[in-house]
Write an enzyme that holds these catalytic residues in place. Structure first.
Site, mmCIF file in Angstrom:
data_model
loop_
_atom_site.group_PDB
_atom_site.id
_atom_site.type_symbol
_atom_site.label_atom_id
_atom_site.label_comp_id
_atom_site.label_asym_id
_atom_site.label_seq_id
_atom_site.Cartn_x
_atom_site.Cartn_y
_atom_site.Cartn_z
ATOM 1 N N PHE A 3 0.867 -1.181 0.000
ATOM 2 C CA PHE A 3 0.000 0.000 0.000
ATOM 3 C C PHE A 3 0.903 1.230 0.000
ATOM 4 C CE2 PHE A 3 -2.521 -3.369 1.903
ATOM 5 C CZ PHE A 3 -3.745 -3.223 1.282
ATOM 6 N N LYS A 30 -6.531 -5.257 -1.469
ATOM 7 C CA LYS A 30 -5.736 -4.231 -2.164
ATOM 8 C C LYS A 30 -6.555 -3.575 -3.260
ATOM 9 C CE LYS A 30 -2.639 -1.621 -3.897
ATOM 10 N NZ LYS A 30 -1.357 -2.014 -4.439
ATOM 11 N N CYS A 40 -1.673 3.316 -10.297
ATOM 12 C CA CYS A 40 -2.420 2.300 -9.554
ATOM 13 C C CYS A 40 -3.928 2.338 -9.770
ATOM 14 C CB CYS A 40 -2.127 2.434 -8.053
ATOM 15 S SG CYS A 40 -0.451 1.956 -7.600
#
Length: 296
Positions: free
Chosen positions: A148, A202, A258
């Site tokens: 993360f 995630k 991301c």
């Protein structure tokens, strides 16, 4: 207790992980197939612009806790190996696991029994469960430990995480405990769960941030047409502990390395499971519209 940690892949996640684990006192061997990159890293040349990363690499090289190599064989004696391999999106949005599927069988032929193999890169649900088959062995415990890391804050996020997520089957296994010990200096909450939940967490986290950003951008458009100030509206919302102030600033749309990739991957996973994830699909659509709106 110091461990010998292997890192496969010296990209953004891999290099940060390698440098930070070395900073925490472990002996780290970082493997990458790109000879030019390895040569640069051996000389302390870091091309990734992350505050503090070059300094940690230099420190690790100087005290001998961090080494770089192109030879996978140097991972033979590792206690734990973290997979930090690229998983770019394919045309249909699903993550491309081609690199991982090529590298993992090679590792299976050289790691010593008991070495814990850990997925660190963002991977689809079910990847950890596939690892024993790809490794061709059952004496190598596997775990999912998603990263993360925020761009521009990667070192700080690694050393001072909000949480550490560890997925094993069953949850809380001996392998999970071994990985958790690596993060003890951080003092962060450790989530011990199954591998599928860790992998999905995630994607779910990044997709939720994308939805929140798209929401505030639509809200900003409504404020413009209603004579309200979106900054004041967002400030008021952010004082609600259930909402919080983060990711409530309107902007040109979300991007980066991301959020687009992870929202696409989660939508593909939902479609494959027969789940209509309409709210996320709408967030992606709103984001595309917001970019076009800003350009106009």
């Amino acid at each position: 207790m110091a461990e010998h940690i292997g890192i496969v892949g010296a990209g953004y996640v891999g290099l940060t992980s390698a440098a930070c684990f070395a900073r925490l006192g472990h002996r780290v061997t970082c493997v990458d197939s790109a000879e030019s990159k390895v040569d640069e890293l051996r000389r302390g040349v870091v091309s990734i612009a992350e505050p503090g990363l070059a300094e940690l690499v230099a420190q690790g090289l100087g005290d001998g806790t961090l080494t770089f190599t192109t030879a996978q064989a140097e991972l033979h004696g590792a206690d734990l190996v973290f997979l930090c391999l690229p998983t770019p999106p394919a045309e249909d949005g699903r993550p491309d696991l081609g690199v991982l599927e090529r590298v993992v069988p090679q590792l299976g032929r050289l790691l010593r029994p008991g070495c814990v193999v850990v997925t660190k890169s963002t991977v689809p649900v079910g990847t950890a469960a596939r690892l024993p088959g790809l490794l061709g062995r059952t004496d190598l415990p596997v775990a999912a430990n998603p990263e993360f890391l925020r761009e521009g804050h990667a070192v700080d996020d690694f050393l001072h995480p909000d949480r550490v997520v560890l997925g094993t089957d069953p949850p809380g296994s001996a392998a999970a405990s071994r990985v958790a010990r690596l993060y003890e200096p951080a003092g962060a909450p450790v989530v011990l769960t199954d591998s599928a939940s860790a992998e999905l967490a995630k994607y779910a986290s990044n997709a939720f941030l994308a939805v929140k950003l798209s929401y505030v951008n639509v809200l900003a458009e409504l404020c413009e047409r209603s004579g309200a100030d979106v900054r004041e509206v967002a400030r008021t919302m952010g004082l609600d502990a259930r909402i919080g102030p983060e990711f409530l600033a309107p902007g040109p749309g979300w991007g980066g390395s991301c959020l687009p990739k992870d929202t696409s991957a989660l939508l593909h996973a939902a479609d494959s499971a027969g789940v209509d994830f309409g709210i996320l699909r709408d967030a992606v659509r709103v984001n595309a519209r917001q970019r076009a709106r800003v350009v106009r």
